[in-house]
Design a protein around this motif. Structure first.
Motif, PDB file in Angstrom:
ATOM      1  N   TYR A 100      -4.489   6.341   5.291  1.00 20.28           N
ATOM      2  CA  TYR A 100      -5.380   4.845   5.526  1.00 20.28           C
ATOM      3  C   TYR A 100      -5.334   4.985   7.248  1.00 20.28           C
ATOM      4  O   TYR A 100      -3.873   5.341   7.801  1.00 20.28           O
ATOM      5  N   HIS A 126       0.911  -1.538  -0.038  1.00 19.61           N
ATOM      6  CA  HIS A 126       0.241   0.258  -0.013  1.00 19.61           C
ATOM      7  C   HIS A 126       1.012   1.139   0.409  1.00 19.61           C
ATOM      8  O   HIS A 126       0.025   2.394   0.360  1.00 19.61           O
ATOM      9  N   ARG A 150      -8.807   5.731   4.404  1.00 23.29           N
ATOM     10  CA  ARG A 150      -9.323   4.933   4.100  1.00 23.29           C
ATOM     11  C   ARG A 150      -8.509   3.670   4.876  1.00 23.29           C
ATOM     12  O   ARG A 150      -7.463   3.881   5.168  1.00 23.29           O
ATOM     13  N   LEU A 186      -7.952   0.294   6.240  1.00 21.19           N
ATOM     14  CA  LEU A 186      -6.825  -0.573   6.302  1.00 21.19           C
ATOM     15  C   LEU A 186      -6.310  -2.174   7.254  1.00 21.19           C
ATOM     16  O   LEU A 186      -6.152  -1.901   7.586  1.00 21.19           O
TER      17      LEU A 186
END
Length: 576
Positions: A145, A90, A174, A176
Protein backbone atom coordinates in the motif's frame (compact mmCIF):
# COMPACT_ATOMS: atom_id res chain seq x y z
CA UNK A 1 5.85 -6.06 2.51
CA UNK A 2 8.84 -7.37 4.38
CA UNK A 3 12.12 -7.03 2.50
CA UNK A 4 14.79 -9.69 2.25
CA UNK A 5 17.09 -7.41 0.25
CA UNK A 6 20.72 -7.64 1.47
CA UNK A 7 20.85 -3.87 1.86
CA UNK A 8 18.63 -4.26 4.93
CA UNK A 9 21.37 -5.86 6.99
CA UNK A 10 25.11 -5.95 7.38
CA UNK A 11 25.47 -9.48 5.99
CA UNK A 12 25.07 -8.09 2.48
CA UNK A 13 28.30 -6.11 2.94
CA UNK A 14 30.30 -9.32 2.67
CA UNK A 15 29.55 -9.13 -1.04
CA UNK A 16 31.29 -5.77 -1.43
CA UNK A 17 34.64 -5.89 -3.22
CA UNK A 18 37.61 -4.19 -1.52
CA UNK A 19 38.98 -1.18 -3.36
CA UNK A 20 42.53 -1.76 -4.61
CA UNK A 21 44.17 1.12 -2.79
CA UNK A 22 47.61 1.99 -1.51
CA UNK A 23 48.20 1.39 2.19
CA UNK A 24 49.27 5.05 2.41
CA UNK A 25 45.67 6.10 1.82
CA UNK A 26 44.62 5.45 5.42
CA UNK A 27 47.20 7.92 6.73
CA UNK A 28 46.13 10.51 4.15
CA UNK A 29 42.46 10.48 5.19
CA UNK A 30 40.77 13.73 6.17
CA UNK A 31 38.81 13.21 9.39
CA UNK A 32 38.54 10.08 11.50
CA UNK A 33 36.05 7.41 12.46
CA UNK A 34 36.02 7.09 16.23
CA UNK A 35 32.78 5.61 17.58
CA UNK A 36 32.28 6.28 21.27
CA UNK A 37 32.09 3.55 23.87
CA UNK A 38 28.31 4.04 24.02
CA UNK A 39 27.92 4.01 20.23
CA UNK A 40 25.26 1.29 20.15
CA UNK A 41 23.13 3.42 22.45
CA UNK A 42 23.34 6.76 20.65
CA UNK A 43 23.22 5.47 17.07
CA UNK A 44 20.10 3.55 18.03
CA UNK A 45 18.39 6.63 19.50
CA UNK A 46 14.95 7.15 17.93
CA UNK A 47 13.49 10.55 17.15
CA UNK A 48 10.07 9.13 18.01
CA UNK A 49 11.38 8.45 21.54
CA UNK A 50 12.64 12.05 21.75
CA UNK A 51 9.17 13.28 20.77
CA UNK A 52 7.62 11.13 23.53
CA UNK A 53 10.06 12.61 26.06
CA UNK A 54 9.34 16.21 25.03
CA UNK A 55 5.59 15.51 25.06
CA UNK A 56 5.88 14.27 28.63
CA UNK A 57 8.13 17.07 29.92
CA UNK A 58 6.85 20.02 27.84
CA UNK A 59 3.50 18.96 26.35
CA UNK A 60 2.46 22.48 25.34
CA UNK A 61 5.68 23.35 23.51
CA UNK A 62 5.25 23.93 19.78
CA UNK A 63 6.66 21.14 17.61
CA UNK A 64 5.37 22.35 14.22
CA UNK A 65 4.15 25.67 12.91
CA UNK A 66 2.96 26.60 9.45
CA UNK A 67 -0.03 27.48 7.31
CA UNK A 68 -2.02 24.73 9.03
CA UNK A 69 -1.49 26.26 12.47
CA UNK A 70 0.51 24.98 15.44
CA UNK A 71 1.05 21.42 16.58
CA UNK A 72 2.24 20.86 20.14
CA UNK A 73 4.48 18.00 21.17
CA UNK A 74 1.53 16.39 22.98
CA UNK A 75 -0.60 16.52 19.82
CA UNK A 76 2.32 15.29 17.69
CA UNK A 77 2.75 12.28 19.98
CA UNK A 78 -0.97 11.55 19.69
CA UNK A 79 -0.91 11.78 15.88
CA UNK A 80 2.10 9.45 15.68
CA UNK A 81 0.42 6.92 18.00
CA UNK A 82 -2.75 6.87 15.88
CA UNK A 83 -0.83 6.42 12.61
CA UNK A 84 1.20 3.67 14.27
CA UNK A 85 -2.07 1.92 15.14
CA UNK A 86 -3.28 2.37 11.54
CA UNK A 87 -0.09 0.85 10.14
CA UNK A 88 -0.09 -2.08 12.56
CA UNK A 89 -3.73 -2.77 11.72
CA UNK A 90 -2.68 -3.08 8.07
CA UNK A 91 0.06 -5.57 8.90
CA UNK A 92 3.07 -3.25 8.92
CA UNK A 93 6.04 -4.95 10.58
CA UNK A 94 9.68 -4.34 11.34
CA UNK A 95 11.72 -4.34 8.12
CA UNK A 96 8.82 -3.43 5.81
CA UNK A 97 9.30 -0.70 3.25
CA UNK A 98 6.37 1.72 3.14
CA UNK A 99 5.88 4.30 0.37
CA UNK A 100 4.65 7.69 1.63
CA UNK A 101 3.24 10.50 -0.51
CA UNK A 102 1.88 13.93 0.28
CA UNK A 103 2.79 17.63 0.44
CA UNK A 104 5.37 18.89 2.91
CA UNK A 105 3.59 19.24 6.26
CA UNK A 106 3.47 17.96 9.82
CA UNK A 107 1.98 14.77 8.39
CA UNK A 108 5.27 14.10 6.58
CA UNK A 109 7.00 13.83 9.94
CA UNK A 110 4.09 11.94 11.52
CA UNK A 111 4.36 9.24 8.86
CA UNK A 112 8.13 8.93 9.32
CA UNK A 113 7.97 8.83 13.13
CA UNK A 114 5.26 6.17 13.12
CA UNK A 115 7.29 3.99 10.76
CA UNK A 116 10.48 4.53 12.77
CA UNK A 117 8.73 3.46 15.97
CA UNK A 118 7.74 0.18 14.30
CA UNK A 119 11.12 -0.39 12.67
CA UNK A 120 9.82 -0.02 9.11
CA UNK A 121 11.51 1.90 6.28
CA UNK A 122 10.19 5.26 5.05
CA UNK A 123 10.16 5.67 1.23
CA UNK A 124 8.94 9.14 0.17
CA UNK A 125 7.67 9.66 -3.40
CA UNK A 126 6.11 12.53 -5.32
CA UNK A 127 2.64 11.55 -6.55
CA UNK A 128 3.11 13.72 -9.65
CA UNK A 129 6.14 11.76 -10.86
CA UNK A 130 5.48 9.88 -14.12
CA UNK A 131 3.42 6.74 -13.53
CA UNK A 132 6.16 4.60 -15.14
CA UNK A 133 8.66 5.84 -12.55
CA UNK A 134 6.23 5.21 -9.70
CA UNK A 135 5.45 1.71 -10.99
CA UNK A 136 9.17 0.94 -11.09
CA UNK A 137 9.55 2.12 -7.48
CA UNK A 138 6.50 0.15 -6.28
CA UNK A 139 7.94 -2.98 -7.87
CA UNK A 140 11.40 -2.45 -6.34
CA UNK A 141 10.08 -1.63 -2.89
CA UNK A 142 7.54 -4.44 -2.91
CA UNK A 143 4.94 -2.38 -1.09
CA UNK A 144 1.37 -3.54 -0.47
CA UNK A 145 0.00 0.00 0.00
CA UNK A 146 0.92 3.68 -0.30
CA UNK A 147 0.42 5.83 2.79
CA UNK A 148 -0.84 9.17 1.52
CA UNK A 149 -1.96 12.45 3.01
CA UNK A 150 -3.12 15.85 1.79
CA UNK A 151 -1.01 17.79 4.27
CA UNK A 152 -3.99 19.06 6.27
CA UNK A 153 -4.93 17.29 9.50
CA UNK A 154 -8.62 16.51 9.70
CA UNK A 155 -9.64 18.38 6.55
CA UNK A 156 -10.73 16.14 3.71
CA UNK A 157 -9.69 12.79 2.37
CA UNK A 158 -6.54 12.21 0.36
CA UNK A 159 -7.18 11.74 -3.35
CA UNK A 160 -4.08 10.38 -5.14
CA UNK A 161 -2.84 12.37 -8.14
CA UNK A 162 -3.52 10.65 -11.50
CA UNK A 163 0.07 9.38 -12.05
CA UNK A 164 0.16 7.69 -8.65
CA UNK A 165 -3.38 6.38 -9.03
CA UNK A 166 -2.48 4.79 -12.41
CA UNK A 167 0.71 3.24 -11.03
CA UNK A 168 -1.15 1.89 -7.99
CA UNK A 169 -3.77 0.19 -10.18
CA UNK A 170 -1.11 -1.23 -12.51
CA UNK A 171 0.98 -2.66 -9.66
CA UNK A 172 -1.93 -3.75 -7.43
CA UNK A 173 -0.94 -1.31 -4.65
CA UNK A 174 -3.68 -0.02 -2.32
CA UNK A 175 -3.84 3.69 -1.41
CA UNK A 176 -4.07 4.14 2.37
CA UNK A 177 -5.24 7.54 3.61
CA UNK A 178 -3.33 8.73 6.69
CA UNK A 179 -6.51 10.58 7.75
CA UNK A 180 -8.05 7.18 8.58
CA UNK A 181 -5.75 7.12 11.62
CA UNK A 182 -8.30 9.36 13.35
CA UNK A 183 -10.55 6.28 13.65
CA UNK A 184 -7.88 4.35 15.58
CA UNK A 185 -7.11 4.45 19.28
CA UNK A 186 -3.59 5.84 19.91
CA UNK A 187 -1.24 2.91 20.31
CA UNK A 188 1.97 3.53 22.25
CA UNK A 189 5.06 1.47 21.41
CA UNK A 190 5.12 -1.93 23.08
CA UNK A 191 7.92 -4.48 23.49
CA UNK A 192 6.23 -6.54 20.80
CA UNK A 193 6.29 -3.72 18.23
CA UNK A 194 9.54 -1.95 19.17
CA UNK A 195 12.35 -2.75 16.73
CA UNK A 196 15.46 -4.65 17.81
CA UNK A 197 18.87 -3.03 17.25
CA UNK A 198 17.52 -0.09 15.19
CA UNK A 199 21.03 1.15 14.39
CA UNK A 200 21.47 -1.26 11.49
CA UNK A 201 17.94 -0.99 10.17
CA UNK A 202 17.22 0.65 6.82
CA UNK A 203 15.56 3.83 8.03
CA UNK A 204 14.69 5.54 4.77
CA UNK A 205 15.13 5.24 0.99
CA UNK A 206 15.68 8.27 -1.24
CA UNK A 207 15.11 7.75 -4.95
CA UNK A 208 17.50 9.47 -7.34
CA UNK A 209 17.39 9.54 -11.12
CA UNK A 210 20.94 8.26 -11.53
CA UNK A 211 23.15 8.87 -14.54
CA UNK A 212 21.03 6.55 -16.71
CA UNK A 213 17.69 8.11 -15.80
CA UNK A 214 16.52 4.87 -14.13
CA UNK A 215 15.46 5.63 -10.55
CA UNK A 216 17.78 4.19 -7.89
CA UNK A 217 16.69 3.87 -4.28
CA UNK A 218 19.55 4.87 -1.97
CA UNK A 219 19.22 3.09 1.40
CA UNK A 220 20.27 4.94 4.56
CA UNK A 221 20.56 3.13 7.88
CA UNK A 222 19.25 4.41 11.19
CA UNK A 223 22.75 4.81 12.68
CA UNK A 224 23.84 7.02 9.78
CA UNK A 225 20.78 9.21 10.21
CA UNK A 226 21.27 9.35 13.99
CA UNK A 227 24.92 10.35 13.54
CA UNK A 228 23.96 13.17 11.17
CA UNK A 229 21.16 14.48 13.40
CA UNK A 230 23.42 14.50 16.46
CA UNK A 231 26.14 16.27 14.48
CA UNK A 232 23.68 18.94 13.27
CA UNK A 233 22.40 19.52 16.78
CA UNK A 234 25.95 20.10 18.01
CA UNK A 235 27.31 22.00 15.00
CA UNK A 236 24.35 24.42 14.95
CA UNK A 237 23.92 24.51 18.72
CA UNK A 238 20.21 23.71 18.42
CA UNK A 239 18.17 24.74 21.47
CA UNK A 240 14.48 24.41 22.39
CA UNK A 241 13.90 28.06 21.37
CA UNK A 242 15.19 27.44 17.82
CA UNK A 243 12.91 27.32 14.77
CA UNK A 244 14.21 25.27 11.82
CA UNK A 245 12.73 25.91 8.36
CA UNK A 246 11.37 22.83 6.59
CA UNK A 247 11.33 23.91 2.95
CA UNK A 248 12.89 20.96 1.07
CA UNK A 249 10.69 18.56 -0.91
CA UNK A 250 10.07 15.38 1.09
CA UNK A 251 11.76 13.33 -1.65
CA UNK A 252 15.14 15.06 -1.13
CA UNK A 253 17.57 13.84 1.49
CA UNK A 254 17.93 17.25 3.17
CA UNK A 255 14.26 17.08 4.16
CA UNK A 256 15.18 14.46 6.74
CA UNK A 257 17.28 16.66 9.01
CA UNK A 258 15.08 19.72 8.35
CA UNK A 259 12.07 17.98 9.89
CA UNK A 260 13.85 15.79 12.48
CA UNK A 261 16.82 17.64 14.03
CA UNK A 262 14.60 20.22 15.71
CA UNK A 263 12.32 17.49 17.08
CA UNK A 264 15.25 15.65 18.62
CA UNK A 265 16.28 18.90 20.35
CA UNK A 266 12.78 19.85 21.52
CA UNK A 267 12.73 22.82 19.14
CA UNK A 268 10.17 23.92 16.52
CA UNK A 269 9.88 23.01 12.83
CA UNK A 270 8.46 25.75 10.57
CA UNK A 271 6.79 24.21 7.51
CA UNK A 272 7.30 26.48 4.48
CA UNK A 273 4.65 25.63 1.91
CA UNK A 274 5.32 25.33 -1.82
CA UNK A 275 3.77 28.73 -2.58
CA UNK A 276 6.10 30.55 -0.17
CA UNK A 277 9.20 28.49 -1.01
CA UNK A 278 8.93 29.35 -4.71
CA UNK A 279 9.32 33.11 -4.33
CA UNK A 280 12.07 34.93 -2.36
CA UNK A 281 9.73 37.66 -1.09
CA UNK A 282 7.20 35.18 0.28
CA UNK A 283 9.96 32.95 1.62
CA UNK A 284 11.48 35.82 3.59
CA UNK A 285 8.03 36.76 4.87
CA UNK A 286 7.44 33.20 6.10
CA UNK A 287 10.85 33.11 7.80
CA UNK A 288 10.08 36.42 9.54
CA UNK A 289 6.54 35.44 10.62
CA UNK A 290 7.65 32.10 12.04
CA UNK A 291 10.81 33.48 13.67
CA UNK A 292 13.07 31.07 11.78
CA UNK A 293 16.54 30.75 13.31
CA UNK A 294 18.02 28.05 11.03
CA UNK A 295 17.39 27.74 7.29
CA UNK A 296 18.89 25.86 4.34
CA UNK A 297 18.77 26.71 0.63
CA UNK A 298 20.38 25.68 -2.61
CA UNK A 299 22.76 28.46 -3.76
CA UNK A 300 20.60 29.35 -6.79
CA UNK A 301 17.69 30.23 -4.50
CA UNK A 302 20.09 31.78 -1.99
CA UNK A 303 21.23 34.18 -4.72
CA UNK A 304 17.61 35.21 -5.39
CA UNK A 305 17.11 35.79 -1.66
CA UNK A 306 20.24 37.99 -1.57
CA UNK A 307 18.88 40.03 -4.49
CA UNK A 308 15.60 40.54 -2.64
CA UNK A 309 17.42 41.57 0.56
CA UNK A 310 19.49 44.09 -1.37
CA UNK A 311 16.32 45.64 -2.79
CA UNK A 312 14.99 46.05 0.75
CA UNK A 313 18.26 47.57 2.00
CA UNK A 314 17.40 46.78 5.65
CA UNK A 315 20.27 46.79 8.14
CA UNK A 316 19.08 43.64 9.94
CA UNK A 317 16.21 42.10 7.94
CA UNK A 318 16.11 38.75 9.79
CA UNK A 319 17.27 39.41 13.35
CA UNK A 320 16.44 35.87 14.57
CA UNK A 321 18.20 33.97 11.76
CA UNK A 322 21.34 32.43 13.31
CA UNK A 323 22.34 30.04 10.52
CA UNK A 324 21.92 29.87 6.75
CA UNK A 325 23.18 26.66 5.13
CA UNK A 326 24.03 26.15 1.46
CA UNK A 327 23.52 22.68 -0.02
CA UNK A 328 22.78 20.81 -3.22
CA UNK A 329 25.11 22.61 -5.63
CA UNK A 330 28.33 24.61 -5.52
CA UNK A 331 28.25 27.79 -3.44
CA UNK A 332 30.04 30.50 -5.44
CA UNK A 333 32.13 33.15 -3.65
CA UNK A 334 30.02 35.99 -5.02
CA UNK A 335 26.81 34.51 -3.60
CA UNK A 336 28.50 33.84 -0.26
CA UNK A 337 29.77 37.43 -0.14
CA UNK A 338 26.22 38.63 -0.79
CA UNK A 339 24.94 36.63 2.18
CA UNK A 340 27.63 38.01 4.47
CA UNK A 341 26.84 41.56 3.30
CA UNK A 342 23.04 41.37 3.60
CA UNK A 343 22.82 39.16 6.71
CA UNK A 344 25.70 40.38 8.89
CA UNK A 345 24.42 38.64 12.03
CA UNK A 346 23.85 35.25 10.37
CA UNK A 347 26.49 32.56 10.09
CA UNK A 348 26.84 30.90 6.68
CA UNK A 349 27.69 27.21 6.32
CA UNK A 350 28.66 25.40 3.12
CA UNK A 351 27.45 21.79 3.30
CA UNK A 352 28.32 18.88 1.02
CA UNK A 353 26.44 15.60 0.97
CA UNK A 354 24.52 13.07 -1.08
CA UNK A 355 21.54 10.71 -0.95
CA UNK A 356 23.80 7.62 -0.81
CA UNK A 357 25.04 8.83 2.57
CA UNK A 358 23.02 10.25 5.44
CA UNK A 359 23.06 13.74 3.85
CA UNK A 360 26.09 15.88 4.79
CA UNK A 361 29.56 14.34 4.91
CA UNK A 362 31.50 17.65 5.03
CA UNK A 363 30.80 21.20 6.19
CA UNK A 364 32.59 24.56 6.35
CA UNK A 365 31.60 27.80 8.05
CA UNK A 366 32.27 30.62 5.56
CA UNK A 367 34.36 33.54 6.73
CA UNK A 368 35.05 36.85 5.02
CA UNK A 369 38.52 35.71 3.93
CA UNK A 370 37.00 32.67 2.17
CA UNK A 371 35.04 34.72 -0.37
CA UNK A 372 38.29 36.19 -1.70
CA UNK A 373 39.22 32.73 -3.02
CA UNK A 374 38.24 31.61 -6.53
CA UNK A 375 36.44 28.61 -5.01
CA UNK A 376 34.96 27.90 -1.59
CA UNK A 377 35.88 24.77 0.39
CA UNK A 378 33.30 22.23 1.48
CA UNK A 379 35.49 21.91 4.53
CA UNK A 380 36.12 18.98 6.79
CA UNK A 381 34.17 15.78 7.49
CA UNK A 382 31.34 15.61 9.98
CA UNK A 383 31.59 13.34 13.03
CA UNK A 384 32.61 9.70 12.48
CA UNK A 385 33.44 10.31 8.83
CA UNK A 386 36.63 10.05 6.79
CA UNK A 387 37.16 11.50 3.31
CA UNK A 388 39.71 10.22 0.79
CA UNK A 389 40.86 11.96 -2.39
CA UNK A 390 42.30 9.18 -4.55
CA UNK A 391 43.97 9.06 -7.95
CA UNK A 392 43.68 6.04 -10.24
CA UNK A 393 47.10 4.58 -11.00
CA UNK A 394 46.80 1.53 -13.18
CA UNK A 395 44.45 -0.99 -11.55
CA UNK A 396 44.92 0.56 -8.09
CA UNK A 397 44.36 3.91 -6.37
CA UNK A 398 46.81 6.12 -4.50
CA UNK A 399 46.20 9.16 -2.25
CA UNK A 400 46.31 12.49 -4.07
CA UNK A 401 49.06 14.89 -3.13
CA UNK A 402 48.37 18.38 -1.68
CA UNK A 403 46.44 20.36 -4.28
CA UNK A 404 46.24 17.39 -6.68
CA UNK A 405 42.84 16.57 -8.19
CA UNK A 406 41.40 13.12 -7.56
CA UNK A 407 38.10 11.36 -6.91
CA UNK A 408 36.38 11.73 -3.57
CA UNK A 409 35.50 8.67 -1.47
CA UNK A 410 33.55 8.61 1.82
CA UNK A 411 34.04 6.19 4.73
CA UNK A 412 32.37 5.87 8.12
CA UNK A 413 28.90 6.01 9.65
CA UNK A 414 27.23 8.17 6.96
CA UNK A 415 27.81 5.63 4.19
CA UNK A 416 24.52 4.00 3.25
CA UNK A 417 23.74 0.37 2.50
CA UNK A 418 23.62 0.73 -1.28
CA UNK A 419 20.62 0.67 -3.60
CA UNK A 420 17.34 -1.22 -3.40
CA UNK A 421 17.39 -4.30 -5.63
CA UNK A 422 20.32 -3.04 -7.74
CA UNK A 423 23.45 -5.10 -7.14
CA UNK A 424 25.14 -3.77 -10.29
CA UNK A 425 24.74 -0.11 -9.30
CA UNK A 426 25.81 -0.94 -5.74
CA UNK A 427 29.01 -2.69 -6.80
CA UNK A 428 29.98 0.27 -9.00
CA UNK A 429 29.76 2.79 -6.16
CA UNK A 430 30.22 0.90 -2.86
CA UNK A 431 33.33 -1.00 -1.76
CA UNK A 432 34.49 -2.90 1.28
CA UNK A 433 36.45 -0.50 3.49
CA UNK A 434 39.80 -2.09 4.27
CA UNK A 435 41.30 1.27 5.30
CA UNK A 436 39.28 1.74 8.50
CA UNK A 437 38.95 -1.51 10.49
CA UNK A 438 37.07 0.40 13.24
CA UNK A 439 34.43 1.69 10.86
CA UNK A 440 30.98 0.44 11.95
CA UNK A 441 29.80 0.11 8.35
CA UNK A 442 33.05 -1.10 6.73
CA UNK A 443 31.85 0.58 3.53
CA UNK A 444 33.58 3.01 1.19
CA UNK A 445 31.45 5.12 -1.16
CA UNK A 446 32.73 6.47 -4.47
CA UNK A 447 30.99 9.82 -4.92
CA UNK A 448 31.83 10.42 -8.58
CA UNK A 449 32.97 13.93 -7.61
CA UNK A 450 36.39 15.43 -8.28
CA UNK A 451 38.12 17.05 -5.32
CA UNK A 452 41.40 18.28 -3.96
CA UNK A 453 42.77 18.98 -0.49
CA UNK A 454 44.48 22.24 0.45
CA UNK A 455 45.46 23.06 4.04
CA UNK A 456 43.36 20.13 5.32
CA UNK A 457 40.23 21.52 3.65
CA UNK A 458 38.39 19.63 0.92
CA UNK A 459 37.41 21.45 -2.27
CA UNK A 460 34.88 19.85 -4.61
CA UNK A 461 35.57 20.49 -8.29
CA UNK A 462 32.47 19.04 -9.92
CA UNK A 463 31.38 15.70 -11.29
CA UNK A 464 33.75 13.30 -13.02
CA UNK A 465 31.18 13.08 -15.82
CA UNK A 466 31.33 16.89 -16.20
CA UNK A 467 34.86 16.62 -17.56
CA UNK A 468 35.30 17.13 -21.30
CA UNK A 469 38.24 17.25 -23.68
CA UNK A 470 38.36 20.21 -26.05
CA UNK A 471 41.16 20.17 -28.61
CA UNK A 472 43.03 17.69 -26.46
CA UNK A 473 42.77 19.79 -23.27
CA UNK A 474 40.74 18.39 -20.37
CA UNK A 475 38.35 20.98 -18.91
CA UNK A 476 35.95 20.98 -15.95
CA UNK A 477 32.54 22.43 -16.82
CA UNK A 478 31.87 23.31 -13.17
CA UNK A 479 35.13 25.24 -12.97
CA UNK A 480 34.18 27.16 -16.11
CA UNK A 481 30.83 28.01 -14.52
CA UNK A 482 32.64 29.24 -11.43
CA UNK A 483 34.92 31.45 -13.48
CA UNK A 484 32.09 32.93 -15.57
CA UNK A 485 30.11 33.50 -12.40
CA UNK A 486 32.68 36.14 -11.46
CA UNK A 487 31.77 38.31 -14.47
CA UNK A 488 29.96 41.40 -13.11
CA UNK A 489 27.29 41.33 -15.84
CA UNK A 490 26.14 37.75 -15.24
CA UNK A 491 23.64 36.84 -12.55
CA UNK A 492 23.28 33.18 -13.58
CA UNK A 493 25.19 30.89 -15.90
CA UNK A 494 25.26 27.19 -16.75
CA UNK A 495 27.78 25.48 -18.98
CA UNK A 496 27.12 22.33 -20.97
CA UNK A 497 29.07 20.67 -23.77
CA UNK A 498 28.11 19.25 -27.15
CA UNK A 499 30.09 16.53 -28.88
CA UNK A 500 31.44 17.78 -32.19
CA UNK A 501 33.34 15.08 -34.06
CA UNK A 502 36.20 13.98 -31.78
CA UNK A 503 36.00 17.06 -29.55
CA UNK A 504 33.41 19.18 -27.77
CA UNK A 505 31.95 22.64 -28.04
CA UNK A 506 31.02 24.69 -24.97
CA UNK A 507 27.46 25.93 -24.69
CA UNK A 508 27.01 28.74 -22.16
CA UNK A 509 23.50 29.62 -20.98
CA UNK A 510 23.45 32.91 -19.10
CA UNK A 511 21.25 35.58 -17.55
CA UNK A 512 22.73 39.09 -17.68
CA UNK A 513 21.91 42.40 -16.06
CA UNK A 514 23.02 44.55 -19.02
CA UNK A 515 23.80 44.40 -22.74
CA UNK A 516 27.11 42.57 -22.40
CA UNK A 517 27.98 41.03 -25.77
CA UNK A 518 29.04 37.44 -26.50
CA UNK A 519 32.37 38.76 -27.78
CA UNK A 520 33.05 40.46 -24.45
CA UNK A 521 32.10 37.27 -22.60
CA UNK A 522 34.27 35.18 -24.93
CA UNK A 523 37.28 37.40 -24.21
CA UNK A 524 36.66 37.02 -20.46
CA UNK A 525 36.29 33.25 -20.84
CA UNK A 526 39.41 32.77 -22.99
CA UNK A 527 41.50 34.62 -20.43
CA UNK A 528 40.75 31.97 -17.83
CA UNK A 529 40.83 28.78 -19.89
CA UNK A 530 43.97 26.70 -20.42
CA UNK A 531 43.26 26.91 -24.16
CA UNK A 532 40.67 28.73 -26.31
CA UNK A 533 37.45 26.77 -26.75
CA UNK A 534 34.74 27.05 -29.40
CA UNK A 535 31.72 28.41 -27.59
CA UNK A 536 28.10 29.24 -28.25
CA UNK A 537 26.22 31.65 -26.04
CA UNK A 538 22.53 31.38 -25.21
CA UNK A 539 21.06 34.35 -23.39
CA UNK A 540 18.11 33.49 -21.13
CA UNK A 541 15.46 35.59 -19.47
CA UNK A 542 15.66 33.24 -16.48
CA UNK A 543 17.48 30.02 -15.66
CA UNK A 544 15.30 26.87 -15.57
CA UNK A 545 15.31 25.27 -12.13
CA UNK A 546 14.43 21.84 -10.78
CA UNK A 547 11.85 21.32 -8.06
CA UNK A 548 14.43 21.93 -5.32
CA UNK A 549 15.91 25.06 -6.90
CA UNK A 550 18.96 23.62 -8.69
CA UNK A 551 19.87 24.47 -12.28
CA UNK A 552 17.88 22.15 -14.55
CA UNK A 553 20.52 20.90 -16.98
CA UNK A 554 18.09 18.51 -18.67
CA UNK A 555 15.74 21.38 -19.52
CA UNK A 556 18.70 23.33 -20.90
CA UNK A 557 19.79 20.39 -23.03
CA UNK A 558 16.27 20.01 -24.43
CA UNK A 559 16.15 23.68 -25.43
CA UNK A 560 19.54 23.84 -27.15
CA UNK A 561 19.24 25.55 -30.56
CA UNK A 562 20.74 23.81 -33.60
CA UNK A 563 24.38 24.59 -34.34
CA UNK A 564 25.00 27.25 -36.96
CA UNK A 565 26.72 26.16 -40.16
CA UNK A 566 29.53 28.67 -39.60
CA UNK A 567 32.09 26.98 -37.34
CA UNK A 568 34.32 30.03 -36.96
CA UNK A 569 35.58 31.36 -33.63
CA UNK A 570 33.22 34.36 -33.83
CA UNK A 571 30.95 34.05 -30.78
CA UNK A 572 27.33 33.33 -31.58
CA UNK A 573 24.32 33.96 -29.40
CA UNK A 574 20.69 32.99 -29.20
CA UNK A 575 18.14 34.62 -26.92
CA UNK A 576 15.62 32.30 -25.24
Amino acid sequence: MRSEDPTNDRSGDARLVPLAVSSRAAAAAIGRIAPRHDSAQWWGARVSDDVDTHARLSPGRTAFIGAGGETTYRKLRDLVARVRALLLAHGCRQGDRVVVSGPRSVNTAVAFLALESIGATYVPVDETWPSERLSHIFAQVGCAYVLGHNGRSGRGAWVPAPPLARAAVEMGVRPLDLARAADHTPRPPSPATRPDDPGRQARYVIYTSGSTGTPKGAVVEHRGMANHLLHMRRALGLRPDDVVAFNAPATYVVSMWQMLAALSAGATVAVIDEFAAAYPRRLLKAWHEHGVTVAQLVPTVMSLVVDELRRRAASDPLPRLRWLIATGEELRPRVAAGVLDTLPNTRLMNAYGMSECSDDVAQHVIRRADVERPRLPVGRPIANTALHVLVAQGPAWRPAGPGETGELFVAGLPVGAGYVDSAEARSAAFFHDSLHPRSPTLRLYRTGDLARVDESLVYCLGRVDRQVKIRGVRMELDEIEGMLGQHPSLTRCAVTAEAVKESHELLVHYVATDDVTPRELQTFLDAGLPAPAPTRWVRLVSMPLTGNGKTDYRALAASVPSRPADRSRVPTTTTK
